[in-house]
Design a protein around this motif. Sequence first.
Motif, short mmCIF file in Angstrom:
data_model
loop_
_atom_site.label_atom_id
_atom_site.label_comp_id
_atom_site.label_asym_id
_atom_site.label_seq_id
_atom_site.Cartn_x
_atom_site.Cartn_y
_atom_site.Cartn_z
N SER A 1 0.79 -1.23 0.00
CA SER A 1 0.00 0.00 0.00
C SER A 1 0.83 1.28 0.00
CB SER A 1 -0.95 0.00 1.20
OG SER A 1 -0.22 -0.17 2.40
N GLY A 2 2.12 1.17 0.18
CA GLY A 2 2.98 2.35 0.09
C GLY A 2 2.90 3.31 1.25
N LEU A 3 2.54 2.82 2.43
CA LEU A 3 2.45 3.70 3.60
C LEU A 3 3.82 4.02 4.21
CD1 LEU A 3 -0.72 2.27 5.37
CD2 LEU A 3 -0.52 4.41 4.08
N TYR A 4 4.85 3.34 3.74
CA TYR A 4 6.22 3.64 4.14
C TYR A 4 7.02 3.94 2.87
CZ TYR A 4 5.08 1.70 8.74
OH TYR A 4 4.52 1.45 9.96
N PRO A 5 6.79 5.10 2.27
CA PRO A 5 7.40 5.40 0.96
C PRO A 5 8.92 5.55 1.06
CG PRO A 5 6.26 7.32 1.84
CD PRO A 5 5.92 6.18 2.73
N ASP A 6 9.63 4.97 0.10
CA ASP A 6 11.10 5.04 0.10
C ASP A 6 11.60 6.48 0.12
OD1 ASP A 6 11.30 2.29 0.08
OD2 ASP A 6 11.54 2.14 -2.10
N ARG A 7 10.94 7.35 -0.61
CA ARG A 7 11.42 8.72 -0.79
C ARG A 7 11.46 9.48 0.53
NH1 ARG A 7 9.23 13.61 -1.62
NH2 ARG A 7 7.12 12.76 -1.62
N THR A 8 10.53 9.21 1.42
CA THR A 8 10.46 9.91 2.71
C THR A 8 10.46 8.93 3.88
OG1 THR A 8 8.03 9.95 2.59
CG2 THR A 8 9.22 11.88 1.73
N LEU A 9 11.14 7.80 3.71
CA LEU A 9 11.05 6.73 4.71
C LEU A 9 11.49 7.20 6.10
CD1 LEU A 9 10.48 3.80 5.46
CD2 LEU A 9 12.84 3.26 4.80
N TRP A 10 12.62 7.90 6.19
CA TRP A 10 13.14 8.26 7.50
C TRP A 10 12.27 9.31 8.17
CZ3 TRP A 10 15.66 4.33 8.60
CH2 TRP A 10 16.45 3.69 7.65
N GLU A 11 11.71 10.21 7.39
CA GLU A 11 10.78 11.18 7.94
C GLU A 11 9.52 10.49 8.45
OE1 GLU A 11 12.31 11.45 5.06
OE2 GLU A 11 13.48 13.30 5.17
N THR A 12 9.00 9.56 7.66
CA THR A 12 7.79 8.82 8.05
C THR A 12 8.03 8.03 9.33
OG1 THR A 12 7.06 8.66 5.75
CG2 THR A 12 6.13 7.06 7.31
N LEU A 13 9.16 7.34 9.40
CA LEU A 13 9.46 6.54 10.59
C LEU A 13 9.68 7.41 11.82
CD1 LEU A 13 11.88 3.86 9.07
CD2 LEU A 13 9.54 3.49 9.87
N THR A 14 10.32 8.56 11.64
CA THR A 14 10.55 9.46 12.77
C THR A 14 9.24 10.02 13.30
OG1 THR A 14 12.75 10.06 11.96
CG2 THR A 14 11.69 11.59 13.50
N LEU A 15 8.36 10.40 12.40
CA LEU A 15 7.05 10.91 12.83
C LEU A 15 6.23 9.81 13.48
CD1 LEU A 15 5.62 13.45 10.23
CD2 LEU A 15 5.82 13.73 12.70
N GLU A 16 6.30 8.60 12.96
CA GLU A 16 5.58 7.49 13.59
C GLU A 16 6.11 7.26 15.00
OE1 GLU A 16 4.25 2.84 12.86
OE2 GLU A 16 5.95 3.63 11.75
N ALA A 17 7.44 7.30 15.16
CA ALA A 17 8.02 7.12 16.49
C ALA A 17 7.62 8.25 17.42
CB ALA A 17 9.55 7.05 16.37
N THR A 18 7.53 9.46 16.91
CA THR A 18 7.08 10.60 17.72
C THR A 18 5.65 10.38 18.19
OG1 THR A 18 8.53 12.09 16.49
CG2 THR A 18 6.74 13.10 17.74
N ALA A 19 4.78 9.95 17.28
CA ALA A 19 3.39 9.67 17.65
C ALA A 19 3.31 8.56 18.68
CB ALA A 19 2.59 9.30 16.40
N ASP A 20 4.11 7.51 18.51
CA ASP A 20 4.08 6.41 19.47
C ASP A 20 4.57 6.88 20.84
OD1 ASP A 20 3.12 4.78 17.51
OD2 ASP A 20 4.85 3.46 17.41
N GLY A 21 5.55 7.80 20.85
CA GLY A 21 6.00 8.35 22.12
C GLY A 21 4.92 9.16 22.81
N ILE A 22 4.15 9.91 22.03
CA ILE A 22 3.01 10.64 22.59
C ILE A 22 2.03 9.67 23.22
CG2 ILE A 22 0.98 12.02 21.99
CD1 ILE A 22 2.74 13.40 19.86
N MET A 23 1.73 8.60 22.50
CA MET A 23 0.78 7.62 23.01
C MET A 23 1.31 6.93 24.26
SD MET A 23 -0.92 5.91 19.58
CE MET A 23 0.32 6.04 18.30
N ASP A 24 2.58 6.58 24.26
CA ASP A 24 3.18 5.96 25.45
C ASP A 24 2.99 6.85 26.68
OD1 ASP A 24 4.25 3.45 24.70
OD2 ASP A 24 6.00 4.39 23.80
#
Length: 202
Positions: free
Chosen positions: A80-103
């Motif tokens: 589905s392309g939810l982890y696009p190669d072009r912006t992978l590190w930005e996507t992963l960093t934002l996901e980690a930020t969101a998970d930290g908020i949830m934690d």
Amino acid sequence: MQLYYASASPFARKVMVTLHETGQLDDVELLTATGTPLDATDMPTAHNPLGKLPALTRPDGPAIYDSRVICRYLDARADSGLYPDRTLWETLTLEATADGIMDAAVLMVYEGRCRPENLQSADWVNGQWDKISRALDAITTRWMSHLAGPLDMSHIAIGSALGYLDFRHDDRNWRKGRDALDDWFASFAERPAMKATRPVAV
């Protein structure tokens, strides 16, 4: 596949939104589970020894857990392309930020629910909120252009995190001074996948 989840869990919601957005909801049997760090009796510990939600059983291997692992698996399964190669590190960093908020937000809830009142620490709770506040400020100042782009996992994660803040910590008014993020979430929350996965209090 079977997904062990709870409607009130922001991590489970992240997976549920992903299932909706990738068209895989019908491939999964939903099994509700409840528990706390003090009582994992009704949690799927046979599938996740940590006693946490969500957990996903699958036909092609052992059960997997942690919302980031499950979402990455579902994304790969649907291509589905939810982890696009072009912006992978930005996507992963934002996901980690969101998970930290949830934690941090979940730990605030557990402090009130699991610790005896005479042992609860307002300073510790406020320290968790400070983490959340710093993360929200970072999103507002650094990441709004990314959130304005095509849907990826960071959008789903941030949306799930902000939804949980509304659900459990509305009195903290996370929107104050963050108009751009407030506007983004107001729009994102109208997506069918977000409407279909609104948390229910238990």
